[in-house]
Design a protein around this motif. Structure first.
Motif, short mmCIF file in Angstrom:
data_model
loop_
_atom_site.label_atom_id
_atom_site.label_comp_id
_atom_site.label_asym_id
_atom_site.label_seq_id
_atom_site.Cartn_x
_atom_site.Cartn_y
_atom_site.Cartn_z
N GLN A 43 3.04 55.14 18.12
CA GLN A 43 2.93 53.70 18.39
C GLN A 43 3.46 52.85 17.23
O GLN A 43 3.23 51.64 17.19
N CYS A 44 4.18 53.49 16.32
CA CYS A 44 4.68 52.80 15.13
C CYS A 44 6.19 52.86 15.07
O CYS A 44 6.80 53.82 15.55
N PHE A 45 6.80 51.87 14.45
CA PHE A 45 8.25 51.83 14.30
C PHE A 45 8.69 52.41 12.96
O PHE A 45 9.50 51.82 12.25
N ALA A 68 15.31 59.25 12.91
CA ALA A 68 16.05 59.33 14.18
C ALA A 68 16.00 57.99 14.91
O ALA A 68 15.22 57.10 14.56
N GLY A 69 16.82 57.87 15.93
CA GLY A 69 16.89 56.64 16.69
C GLY A 69 15.61 56.29 17.42
O GLY A 69 15.36 55.11 17.71
N ALA A 97 -2.36 51.39 9.90
CA ALA A 97 -1.72 50.08 9.79
C ALA A 97 -0.39 50.04 10.54
O ALA A 97 0.01 48.98 11.04
N GLY A 98 0.29 51.18 10.62
CA GLY A 98 1.61 51.20 11.26
C GLY A 98 1.56 50.76 12.72
O GLY A 98 2.32 49.89 13.15
N GLN A 99 0.63 51.36 13.48
CA GLN A 99 0.55 50.97 14.88
C GLN A 99 -0.02 49.57 15.06
O GLN A 99 0.33 48.85 16.01
N GLY A 140 3.86 42.84 18.92
CA GLY A 140 3.92 42.97 20.37
C GLY A 140 4.81 44.08 20.89
O GLY A 140 5.34 44.00 22.01
N GLY A 141 5.00 45.14 20.11
CA GLY A 141 5.80 46.26 20.56
C GLY A 141 7.30 46.05 20.48
O GLY A 141 8.08 46.84 21.03
N ILE A 142 7.73 45.01 19.77
CA ILE A 142 9.16 44.74 19.58
C ILE A 142 9.57 45.26 18.20
O ILE A 142 9.08 44.75 17.18
N SER A 143 10.42 46.24 18.13
CA SER A 143 10.75 46.90 16.87
C SER A 143 11.72 46.08 16.02
O SER A 143 12.39 45.17 16.52
#
Length: 297
Positions: free
Chosen positions: A24-26, A55-56, A82-84, A92-95
């Motif tokens: 759940q983290c970028f 990786a992508g 903290a990452g997620q 909001g899930g936008i990387s």
């Protein structure tokens, strides 16, 4: 794109929220922080740049080979969830790949929220171990204060006075430590070198009564603690890299984190506190640590 806060994230979740969920983290730990080539990192990487092994899909291309490839430092890092929280709640899930303009704030928020989550992890331990009702109430009050900041919108997180909170949390942890350790630590002359911040790198601590020892901030790199009982020993911020904990009992140790455990060495018989996982590399036996008499720093 403006970050959003999903309604479902209005309240701070339970203890699982303080454990990393990389799915759940970028890959913020692989981008926000920089590192210098050393025994822990095989290359130099400036902050706010992606690791070349990323990786992508934000996974690590050498995740199963990090230690042999010279990236042991990556294996011990813990973001305390903290990452997620940053990736999903604050953005909001936008990387940062989808919205490159968000990267500076995202990376900055990650650095702040990681500190806040670590405080909450330690305060949870403090609440569970506090003896006096007044001390426990002080800890709960501080937990609520830190949690309020951790739950705040992005701009408030970025403006948080983390330094002040660090001092308050440090005082609270010290009070709990003193309560728990009272009555444990004796006057054994062999323990003269055990003190907060002591340099005990490579020290032979086998057979010493370590229950209630104050090892806060001590350097225990490659120290030999095999078979040791560390009940009520304060290990807050202690450097445990390559410390030997084979057959040791850490179930009652104070303020131990997953990162410290992962940096150390142990065995299948090492007893760990609830909530901490046994590192996979512990299954492989390593060379014995050279003995060195305990010396005062």
């Amino acid at each position: 794109m403006k970050p959003t806060t999903p309604p479902s994230a209005a309240t701070f979740p339970g203890p699982d929220a303080l454990r990393p969920d990389c799915s759940q983290c970028f890959a913020l730990c692989c981008t926000a922080f920089g590192f210098t080539r050393s025994a822990d990192f095989a290359i130099d990487k400036p902050p706010a740049t992606a690791c070349p092994n990323l990786a992508g899909d934000f996974s690590c291309t050498i995740h199963d080979r990090l230690r042999p490839r010279g990236f042991a430092g990556c294996t011990v890092f813990d973001c305390f969830g903290a990452g997620q929280a940053v990736s999903q709640r604050l953005f909001g899930g936008i990387s940062w790949r989808q919205d490159p303009a968000s990267a500076p704030d995202m990376f900055a928020a990650f650095k702040v929220l990681r500190q806040l989550h670590e405080m909450l992890w330690l305060l949870a331990q403090a609440e569970a171990r506090a003896y006096g009702p007044d001390t426990a109430e002080d800890v709960r009050h501080l937990q609520a204060k830190v949690r309020e900041v951790a739950e705040s919108p992005l701009q408030e997180v970025l403006a948080a006075g983390v330094g002040s909170l660090h001092l308050q949390v440090g005082d609270a942890l010290r009070s709990v430590s003193e309560e728990v350790r009272a009555g444990y630590f004796g006057n054994d002359q062999r323990l003269a070198g055990l003190a907060p911040g002591a340099d005990l790198a490579g020290a032979n601590l086998r057979g010493l009564p370590l229950c209630g020892a104050d090892l806060r901030g001590a350097c225990l790199i490659a120290a030999d603690l095999r078979g040791a009982d560390l009940t009520a020993a304060d290990l807050l911020g202690a450097d445990l890299r390559d410390a030997r904990f084979d057959d040791a009992d850490l179930t009652g140790a104070l303020f131990l984190t997953q990162a410290q455990i992962t940096a150390a060495r142990g065995s299948a018989s090492t007893r760990l506190p609830a909530g901490l996982d046994r590192p996979g590399h512990w299954l492989a036996a390593g060379p014995a640590t050279p003995d060195r008499p305990l010396e005062a720093p």
